[in-house]
Design a protein around this motif. Structure first.
Motif, PDB file in Angstrom:
ATOM      1  N   ILE A  23      65.173 128.835  61.405  1.00  0.00           N
ATOM      2  CA  ILE A  23      66.607 128.919  61.697  1.00  0.00           C
ATOM      3  C   ILE A  23      67.343 128.108  60.634  1.00  0.00           C
ATOM      4  CG2 ILE A  23      68.403 128.318  63.381  1.00  0.00           C
ATOM      5  CD1 ILE A  23      66.142 128.628  65.559  1.00  0.00           C
TER       6      ILE A  23
ATOM      7  N   LYS B 246      71.620 130.059  61.599  1.00  0.00           N
ATOM      8  CA  LYS B 246      72.035 128.995  62.511  1.00  0.00           C
ATOM      9  C   LYS B 246      73.482 129.266  62.919  1.00  0.00           C
ATOM     10  CE  LYS B 246      72.258 124.091  63.257  1.00  0.00           C
ATOM     11  NZ  LYS B 246      72.086 122.729  62.761  1.00  0.00           N
ATOM     12  N   ARG B 247      73.776 129.120  64.218  1.00  0.00           N
ATOM     13  CA  ARG B 247      75.142 129.428  64.666  1.00  0.00           C
ATOM     14  C   ARG B 247      76.124 128.464  64.028  1.00  0.00           C
ATOM     15  NH1 ARG B 247      72.257 128.934  70.097  1.00  0.00           N
ATOM     16  NH2 ARG B 247      72.172 126.744  70.578  1.00  0.00           N
TER      17      ARG B 247
ATOM     18  N   VAL C  65      76.777 127.330  77.273  1.00  0.00           N
ATOM     19  CA  VAL C  65      77.266 126.340  76.314  1.00  0.00           C
ATOM     20  C   VAL C  65      76.276 126.324  75.152  1.00  0.00           C
ATOM     21  CG1 VAL C  65      77.784 123.923  75.864  1.00  0.00           C
ATOM     22  CG2 VAL C  65      78.340 124.923  78.105  1.00  0.00           C
ATOM     23  N   PHE C  66      76.759 126.695  73.976  1.00  0.00           N
ATOM     24  CA  PHE C  66      75.927 126.629  72.776  1.00  0.00           C
ATOM     25  C   PHE C  66      76.083 125.249  72.147  1.00  0.00           C
ATOM     26  CE2 PHE C  66      76.955 131.201  73.122  1.00  0.00           C
ATOM     27  CZ  PHE C  66      75.679 131.724  73.133  1.00  0.00           C
ATOM     28  N   ASN C  67      75.007 124.453  72.141  1.00  0.00           N
ATOM     29  CA  ASN C  67      75.011 123.211  71.369  1.00  0.00           C
ATOM     30  C   ASN C  67      74.611 123.548  69.928  1.00  0.00           C
ATOM     31  OD1 ASN C  67      75.587 121.852  73.756  1.00  0.00           O
ATOM     32  ND2 ASN C  67      73.427 121.399  74.178  1.00  0.00           N
ATOM     33  N   ASP C  68      74.667 122.547  69.032  1.00  0.00           N
ATOM     34  CA  ASP C  68      74.204 122.727  67.649  1.00  0.00           C
ATOM     35  C   ASP C  68      74.965 123.815  66.893  1.00  0.00           C
ATOM     36  OD1 ASP C  68      72.097 120.821  68.052  1.00  0.00           O
ATOM     37  OD2 ASP C  68      70.867 122.375  68.985  1.00  0.00           O
TER      38      ASP C  68
ATOM     39  N   GLU D 297      71.893 135.576  70.704  1.00  0.00           N
ATOM     40  CA  GLU D 297      72.820 134.601  71.295  1.00  0.00           C
ATOM     41  C   GLU D 297      73.921 135.307  72.084  1.00  0.00           C
ATOM     42  OE1 GLU D 297      72.381 130.992  68.075  1.00  0.00           O
ATOM     43  OE2 GLU D 297      73.511 132.759  67.471  1.00  0.00           O
TER      44      GLU D 297
ATOM     45  N   SER E 105      66.121 122.043  72.153  1.00  0.00           N
ATOM     46  CA  SER E 105      65.203 122.634  71.174  1.00  0.00           C
ATOM     47  C   SER E 105      65.687 122.286  69.781  1.00  0.00           C
ATOM     48  CB  SER E 105      65.158 124.154  71.330  1.00  0.00           C
ATOM     49  OG  SER E 105      66.362 124.731  70.846  1.00  0.00           O
ATOM     50  N   ASP E 106      64.865 122.582  68.781  1.00  0.00           N
ATOM     51  CA  ASP E 106      65.288 122.394  67.397  1.00  0.00           C
ATOM     52  C   ASP E 106      66.352 123.420  67.043  1.00  0.00           C
ATOM     53  OD1 ASP E 106      63.556 120.336  66.983  1.00  0.00           O
ATOM     54  OD2 ASP E 106      61.995 121.551  66.041  1.00  0.00           O
TER      55      ASP E 106
ATOM     56  N   ARG F  32      68.873 124.834  68.222  1.00  0.00           N
ATOM     57  CA  ARG F  32      69.526 125.797  69.117  1.00  0.00           C
ATOM     58  C   ARG F  32      69.552 125.354  70.570  1.00  0.00           C
ATOM     59  NH1 ARG F  32      68.458 132.216  67.744  1.00  0.00           N
ATOM     60  NH2 ARG F  32      69.889 132.257  65.992  1.00  0.00           N
ATOM     61  N   SER F  33      69.848 124.082  70.843  1.00  0.00           N
ATOM     62  CA  SER F  33      69.918 123.652  72.247  1.00  0.00           C
ATOM     63  C   SER F  33      71.013 124.421  72.974  1.00  0.00           C
ATOM     64  CB  SER F  33      70.197 122.151  72.321  1.00  0.00           C
ATOM     65  OG  SER F  33      69.095 121.438  71.818  1.00  0.00           O
TER      66      SER F  33
END
Lengths: 208, 208
Positions: free
Chosen positions: A106, A137-138, A170-173, A192, B164-165, B167-168
């Protein structure tokens, strides 16, 4: 007013702004960016043709598609996006990588060190890329003014709530990608978007 | 202690328990449950054979697979799970439904009113189901004792963080499914797992 109090007020206002601004969602299906040279190997006698302008200024989906071939399977009709880039790059979903039978990291677009290669095939010929395959990666595109307004900078990550029927997430990162020409838009891939039952009418809110 | 104070203490303890308990994650690939009668139409002279026991007691993946045929595409080698059920049910990811070209609602297993049908094909024959195709709503299986301990009941929805790596994700709208024979496990489909870069070693925590 004391400086400390002022700073506190500014933080409160920024938090308020973040929670109010609606972030449009762009859903990226698997696609390919090519160098002009790689394009010509796949389409030696065919000019790249714009099928549809994308939301980010200057970017477009072309009429041209190729087949991606992995060790376990293949994916047909993968669209080439333009304009040409300095390095060829293939963006897949994790669902795609499992179908193809390849392991892909990713990564943010352009961050291609130690990425795997892949075989591409057009109706005219084939091409092996030595590297450049990523799962995106988002991230959120925004202008530099919007980044300043939101109190974020390049490389920051935020958490974004996207409400939907049955599958709010909720999308983190989510990485911040400001740029002079960028329009405010969060880019998610199809995995996603599907995990959140998200359509092109959905929007996100930065919650952290 | 006053009753109000006691209730407050209980709430605090329940919140603490929720935040401590690690919820194993089960990732469901597309699969099919069949009635015995529908199975026999697809495999008239072949007994269903257990390939692998699943985590929930009594459930198994069989050796038998079929092809699902939509208007736009098909998906091969979709596994039949056992034991037989009172109603046939096909569980797909939203990615699958787009590939097949069909519109499918997000539903809890067994909630099949007004769901679409589909065509199935084995090496021996084919079968049209009139309904029973769903995208599974995410849920957590647990024993009735675990539900009591967590302070949740059938039909409640919770929010679950899976770290996660890169993409939490926090999954909202996760439905609680207690049952006498159930083991603690959150079921996600492949889109949801891929959106969170989740592996079979990942676990969730209830945060709300």
């Amino acid at each position: 007013m004391e400086e400390k109090v002022l700073q506190q007020k500014v933080r409160e206002v920024l938090k308020k702004i973040k929670s109010i601004i609606k972030i449009p969602v762009g859903i990226s299906n698997h696609h390919i960016h090519l160098t002009e040279s790689d394009y010509k190997k796949l389409f030696p006698n065919e000019e790249i043709k714009i099928k549809r302008e994308l939301n980010q200024p200057g970017e477009f989906a072309s009429e041209q598609t190729v087949t991606i071939k992995g060790t376990k399977g293949k994916i047909e009709r993968v669209r080439i996006l333009g304009p040409f880039r300095a390095h060829s790059q293939v963006e897949l979903s994790l669902t795609d990588t499992r179908k193809l039978g390849i392991k892909v990291p990713i990564r943010l677009s352009g961050n291609l060190t130690n990425t795997p290669g892949i075989d591409l095939e057009s109706k005219y010929g084939s091409l092996h890329l030595d590297d450049g395959v990523i799962v995106a990666k988002r991230h959120i595109h925004m202008s530099e003014e919007e980044a300043a307004l939101l109190g974020v900078k390049k490389g920051d990550t935020v958490s974004v709530l996207v409400n939907s029927d049955e599958r709010s997430v909720v999308f983190n990162d989510v990485e911040i990608r400001p740029g002079k020409k960028f329009k405010l838009e969060m880019h998610l891939d199809t995995d996603e978007a599907n995990a959140g039952n998200i359509s092109r009418e959905s929007f996100g809110k930065i919650i952290d």
